[in-house]
Motif scaffolding. Sequence first.
Motif, mmCIF file in Angstrom:
data_model
loop_
_atom_site.group_PDB
_atom_site.id
_atom_site.type_symbol
_atom_site.label_atom_id
_atom_site.label_comp_id
_atom_site.label_asym_id
_atom_site.label_seq_id
_atom_site.Cartn_x
_atom_site.Cartn_y
_atom_site.Cartn_z
ATOM 1 N N ARG A 59 0.842 -1.201 0.000
ATOM 2 C CA ARG A 59 0.000 0.000 0.000
ATOM 3 C C ARG A 59 0.873 1.246 0.000
ATOM 4 O O ARG A 59 2.029 1.184 0.406
ATOM 5 N N PRO A 60 0.308 2.376 -0.390
ATOM 6 C CA PRO A 60 1.098 3.617 -0.374
ATOM 7 C C PRO A 60 1.454 4.009 1.061
ATOM 8 O O PRO A 60 0.715 3.732 2.001
ATOM 9 N N VAL A 61 2.593 4.684 1.200
ATOM 10 C CA VAL A 61 3.019 5.185 2.504
ATOM 11 C C VAL A 61 2.060 6.285 2.929
ATOM 12 O O VAL A 61 1.648 7.118 2.118
ATOM 13 N N ARG A 62 1.702 6.267 4.208
ATOM 14 C CA ARG A 62 0.823 7.314 4.716
ATOM 15 C C ARG A 62 1.577 8.644 4.731
ATOM 16 O O ARG A 62 2.744 8.686 5.120
ATOM 17 N N PRO A 63 0.917 9.732 4.358
ATOM 18 C CA PRO A 63 1.617 11.022 4.335
ATOM 19 C C PRO A 63 1.906 11.517 5.758
ATOM 20 O O PRO A 63 1.187 11.202 6.705
ATOM 21 N N MET A 64 2.986 12.294 5.882
ATOM 22 C CA MET A 64 3.356 12.868 7.162
ATOM 23 C C MET A 64 2.417 14.024 7.472
ATOM 24 O O MET A 64 2.295 14.962 6.686
ATOM 25 N N THR A 65 1.747 13.959 8.609
ATOM 26 C CA THR A 65 0.847 15.034 9.013
ATOM 27 C C THR A 65 1.648 16.092 9.767
ATOM 28 O O THR A 65 2.730 15.806 10.285
ATOM 29 N N PRO A 66 1.122 17.307 9.851
ATOM 30 C CA PRO A 66 1.838 18.343 10.615
ATOM 31 C C PRO A 66 2.043 17.957 12.085
ATOM 32 O O PRO A 66 3.085 18.259 12.664
ATOM 33 N N ALA A 67 1.081 17.278 12.676
ATOM 34 C CA ALA A 67 1.228 16.874 14.078
ATOM 35 C C ALA A 67 2.337 15.829 14.234
ATOM 36 O O ALA A 67 3.127 15.883 15.182
ATOM 37 N N LYS A 68 2.415 14.876 13.298
ATOM 38 C CA LYS A 68 3.489 13.871 13.353
ATOM 39 C C LYS A 68 4.851 14.518 13.156
ATOM 40 O O LYS A 68 5.814 14.171 13.833
ATOM 41 N N ARG A 69 4.925 15.463 12.223
ATOM 42 C CA ARG A 69 6.191 16.145 11.961
ATOM 43 C C ARG A 69 6.643 16.919 13.200
ATOM 44 O O ARG A 69 7.815 16.885 13.580
ATOM 45 N N ALA A 70 5.709 17.599 13.873
ATOM 46 C CA ALA A 70 6.052 18.356 15.079
ATOM 47 C C ALA A 70 6.501 17.423 16.200
ATOM 48 O O ALA A 70 7.468 17.720 16.913
ATOM 49 N N ALA A 71 5.847 16.291 16.356
ATOM 50 C CA ALA A 71 6.233 15.327 17.384
ATOM 51 C C ALA A 71 7.621 14.757 17.104
ATOM 52 O O ALA A 71 8.427 14.586 18.026
ATOM 53 N N LEU A 72 7.913 14.487 15.855
ATOM 54 C CA LEU A 72 9.220 13.971 15.475
ATOM 55 C C LEU A 72 10.315 15.005 15.725
ATOM 56 O O LEU A 72 11.396 14.672 16.228
ATOM 57 N N GLU A 73 10.038 16.265 15.427
ATOM 58 C CA GLU A 73 11.012 17.324 15.691
ATOM 59 C C GLU A 73 11.272 17.484 17.180
ATOM 60 O O GLU A 73 12.415 17.676 17.600
ATOM 61 N N ARG A 74 10.219 17.384 18.018
ATOM 62 C CA ARG A 74 10.400 17.473 19.471
ATOM 63 C C ARG A 74 11.222 16.307 20.000
ATOM 64 O O ARG A 74 12.098 16.477 20.852
#
Length: 111
Positions: A59-74
């Motif tokens: 299946r296609p990779v799920r897109p990165m959401t803004p909330a996931k990106r912010a959590a990853l940066e933290r």
Amino acid sequence: MAALPAYRWRLAPEGLATFRQLRALGLRPGGQPVVAQLERPRRRRGPLVAFLYRIDLARPVRPMTPAKRAALERANAARRICPSCGRDAGYRIPPSLGMCVPCADAPQLAA
């Protein structure tokens, strides 16, 4: 439980891919079971093993959401902060040291 078919390095049939190969194509396994394994022989040790998945069921990779990106940066920022001096080291602190390199070297320099 049936054994998985094993293929030698670079001899896997068309239509099968490793997790990294799927990711390079923008796909993910999507819950499908492993269908085969790839074995790369090594000297003096057991072979390296990679699991193979069917490309047509991926299946296609799920897109990165803004909330996931912010959590990853933290989370990445937390790995850069030294627990002993509290400064941002500018790199991810090695778990083997548990602190930034200057703090880890300080006791050795004092001796």
